[in-house]
Scaffold this active site. Structure first.
Site, mmCIF file in Angstrom:
data_model
loop_
_atom_site.group_PDB
_atom_site.id
_atom_site.type_symbol
_atom_site.label_atom_id
_atom_site.label_comp_id
_atom_site.label_asym_id
_atom_site.label_seq_id
_atom_site.Cartn_x
_atom_site.Cartn_y
_atom_site.Cartn_z
ATOM 1 N N ASP A 64 -7.154 -53.858 7.867
ATOM 2 C CA ASP A 64 -5.708 -53.615 7.844
ATOM 3 C C ASP A 64 -5.339 -52.437 8.755
ATOM 4 O O ASP A 64 -6.034 -51.419 8.776
ATOM 5 C CB ASP A 64 -5.324 -53.290 6.394
ATOM 6 C CG ASP A 64 -3.846 -53.420 6.120
ATOM 7 O OD1 ASP A 64 -3.302 -54.503 6.362
ATOM 8 O OD2 ASP A 64 -3.242 -52.432 5.665
ATOM 9 N N GLU A 99 -6.571 -55.900 12.329
ATOM 10 C CA GLU A 99 -5.123 -56.119 12.389
ATOM 11 C C GLU A 99 -4.539 -55.046 13.309
ATOM 12 O O GLU A 99 -4.085 -53.994 12.879
ATOM 13 C CB GLU A 99 -4.474 -56.033 11.004
ATOM 14 C CG GLU A 99 -3.048 -56.551 11.039
ATOM 15 C CD GLU A 99 -2.086 -55.829 10.110
ATOM 16 O OE1 GLU A 99 -0.982 -56.337 9.910
ATOM 17 O OE2 GLU A 99 -2.416 -54.739 9.612
HETATM 18 O O1 TEU Z 1 0.498 -54.916 7.626
HETATM 19 C C1 TEU Z 1 0.720 -53.870 8.519
HETATM 20 C C2 TEU Z 1 1.983 -53.877 9.190
HETATM 21 O O2 TEU Z 1 2.104 -53.260 10.215
HETATM 22 C C3 TEU Z 1 3.074 -54.654 8.556
HETATM 23 O O3 TEU Z 1 3.295 -54.114 7.306
HETATM 24 C C4 TEU Z 1 4.325 -54.648 9.328
HETATM 25 O O4 TEU Z 1 4.784 -53.344 9.545
HETATM 26 C C5 TEU Z 1 5.378 -55.421 8.583
HETATM 27 O O5 TEU Z 1 4.845 -56.618 8.110
HETATM 28 C C6 TEU Z 1 6.534 -55.708 9.508
HETATM 29 O O6 TEU Z 1 7.385 -56.592 8.885
HETATM 30 C C7 TEU Z 1 -0.545 -54.750 6.735
HETATM 31 C C8 TEU Z 1 -0.590 -55.887 5.757
HETATM 32 O O7 TEU Z 1 -0.832 -57.092 6.414
HETATM 33 C C9 TEU Z 1 0.672 -55.884 4.953
HETATM 34 O O8 TEU Z 1 0.730 -56.964 4.066
HETATM 35 C C10 TEU Z 1 0.741 -54.588 4.197
HETATM 36 O O9 TEU Z 1 1.967 -54.507 3.519
HETATM 37 C C11 TEU Z 1 0.596 -53.384 5.133
HETATM 38 O O10 TEU Z 1 -0.488 -53.534 6.031
HETATM 39 C C12 TEU Z 1 0.323 -52.137 4.351
HETATM 40 O O11 TEU Z 1 -0.980 -52.174 3.854
#
Ligand code: TEU
Length: 533
Positions: free
Chosen positions: A206, A270
């Site tokens: 993540d 990610e």
């Molecule tokens: O996502 C990271 C992230 O950058 C997203 O939260 C993005 O900012 C957002 O979707 C924009 O709409 C990861 C995970 O995939 C997400 O589900 C989590 O909420 C987030 O990290 C925090 O851990």
């Protein structure tokens, strides 16, 4: 994109990886929430589909302020999903079907309920204080700098008892770990080993571009015209809270650890960055991520011009030997059958063909294979913090997270409990696995056949890619390897590709499979074909 010889052994992760959002995949015990035994009971579906690996969204204990992305214990399973024994069964059952299991790791932040943070916030002189990012208030008592949280508002929360602020890039219940602290790095080495030793094949990591922050915590500059749309929405450029060069050292350290296993483990990051060269930097010199998410592709418009542009830019940015990643959705964004295709089955077929024939690893999100559209979550039903806390209440990311539609019955075959599921089910009568299995022209059979064709084709797996110019602007066409052409008409009108020949290996209109083409390939609206010379 560089060719790899057709006979060279290929890492398993060159294939197709399928994301299971565990809460919504299959519920074995009737509590309305998906679980590990449910996933195990559906492995035959994934094997039939032909996927090589399954990435399971976070299974670790979590108070669920961000649905598993707030982890309270990195080396355990949340009881709602099952037990460590279930993980062992999952790994073994997947392996017996030729599939690997990737887990999701969240190293940027933990839950505020993690014992590390409970200790850290207990006192300024606690031994774990420096495991998180604490700072004194700015003169005047405000936040230490101007950084904003991805989930609205300041990134800083004042802990009144100890009189300091802690950093949270997401919710205040998700404090950021201090990746400058070697003890944190060592603790995560142990987390990796814990799961690798159980046979987990790798991790989706993540926000792996954010872990290490500017040590001086300098203010971010205001966003300007040239910045990404997300930065413009936040009002600031992520200059000092993302992409610090030290992130690369942390990832290199993990790559060494992953490769210390006889069966090297895989790191999928990610990389939530909109600048492709920055994304590409996370592949390192074949010593960082094996695969990095391509967020600009996810946000592309579904037009021939826009897709060609982002694909060419991706291939140009990647270092030699790096394997691109293509996906149309995730638990964070509207599903591609809605976002790109407005539910139109012709467009869904075209998108599937695109996703599975571009040069690189294809990542499917659960439900993609049946063309599942966004589910019916209203703003007042939303459980996603992003929907509940925004300036205007919305369903947030929940429409992309509704239960998998296995069959037309109550509860969509997702649960034995009937219609009561943690999020409402979509229209499982119109779209479900069971009905599509017996329909030769269904998205499900197209998806499976595309995966099969791809698996058997060195051209599609590792062949170089070259776009073919087409007089019809709506026809996106490209060559793969020695003898394969893919052509997709991304428009409502018929169009043709000239100077092409061969047999249709697979058409989105299945009645064209096997057709011989000489010189001119006619394509109906939103129709695509894979041709072998
Ligand atoms: O996502 C990271 C992230 O950058 C997203 O939260 C993005 O900012 C957002 O979707 C924009 O709409 C990861 C995970 O995939 C997400 O589900 C989590 O909420 C987030 O990290 C925090 O851990």
């Amino acid at each position: 994109m560089h060719a790899m010889s057709a006979s060279a052994p290929r890492p398993w992760w060159y294939g197709v990886i399928y994301q299971v959002y565990l809460r919504s995949f299959a519920d074995s015990n009737g509590d309305g929430v998906g679980d590990l035994q449910g996933l195990i009971s559906r492995l035959d579906h994934l094997a039939w589909l032909g996927v090589d690996g399954v990435w399971v969204s976070p299974v670790m204990p979590s108070p669920n302020t961000d649905w598993g992305y707030d982890v309270a214990d990195y080396c355990a399973v949340d009881p709602v999903y099952g037990t460590l024994a279930d993980v062992d069964t999952l790994v073994a059952e997947a392996a017996s079907r030729g599939m690997r299991v990737l887990f999701d790791l969240v190293p940027n932040h933990s839950s505020e309920q993690h014992p590390w943070f409970v200790a850290s916030r207990s006192a300024r002189d606690d031994l774990k204080r420096d495991w998180y990012v604490w700072r004194d208030p700015a003169p005047g008592g405000g936040a230490p700098n101007n950084w904003v949280s991805s989930f609205f508002g300041s990134s800083w929360e004042l802990d009144k008892r100890t009189g300091q602020f802690y950093l949270h890039s997401f919710l205040e219940s998700q404090p950021d770990l201090n990746w400058w602290n070697e003890e944190v790095r060592v603790a995560f080495d142990e987390v990796f080993r814990f799961w690798f030793d159980r046979g987990i094949a790798g991790f989706r990591i993540d926000v792996c571009h954010k872990m290490v922050k500017d040590p001086d915590l300098r203010d971010n500059p205001p966003a300007t015209e040239g910045d990404s749309f997300i930065e413009r929405a936040w009002g600031q450029r992520e200059q000092h809270n993302a992409n610090h060069p030290q992130n690369h050292s942390v990832i290199r350290r993990w790559r060494r650890l992953a490769e210390s296993y006889g069966d090297p483990r895989t790191l999928v990051g990610e990389t939530y960055v909109l600048d492709l060269p920055t994304m590409a930097s996370y592949y390192g010199d074949e010593d960082e991520l094996n695969l990095a998410f391509n967020i600009p592709f996810l946000y592309t418009a579904f037009t021939a011009g826009a897709i060609r542009e982002v694909v060419e830019a991706t291939l140009a940015a990647l270092p030699r030997g790096a394997r691109p990643v293509w996906n149309g959705g995730s638990h964070d964004i509207s599903r591609f059958p809605s976002r790109w295709c407005s539910g139109d089955p012709r467009k869904i077929g075209a998108a599937m063909m695109l996703l599975l024939t571009l040069p690189g690893t294809s990542l499917l999100y659960y439900g993609d294979e049946i063309g599942m559209t966004d589910g019916p979550v209203s703003p007042d039903q939303a459980l996603d913090p992003l929907g509940r806390r925004g300036p205007v209440r919305s369903a947030g990311r929940d429409p992309a997270r509704t239960p998998m539609q296995w069959s037309a019955g109550p509860g969509a075959g997702f649960t034995s409990r009937g219609p009561t599921t943690w999020l409402p089910c979509g229209d499982a009568v119109a779209c479900n696995v069971e009905a599509q299995r017996s329909d030769a022209g269904s998205p499900l059979n197209l998806c499976r056949d595309l995966i099969g064709v791809r698996r058997d084709s060195p051209d599609l797996l590792v062949g170089e890619m070259r776009f073919v110019d087409s007089p019809a602007a709506s026809v996106l066409a490209w060559r793969r390897g020695e003898r394969t052409t893919v052509a997709i008409n991304l428009s409502d009108s018929p169009a043709a590709l000239q100077d092409v020949g061969g047999r249709v290996r697979l058409g989105t209109r299945r009645e064209r499979d096997g057709e011989w083409v000489e010189g001119r390939l006619e394509l109906g609206p939103w129709e695509g074909a894979v041709l072998y010379e």
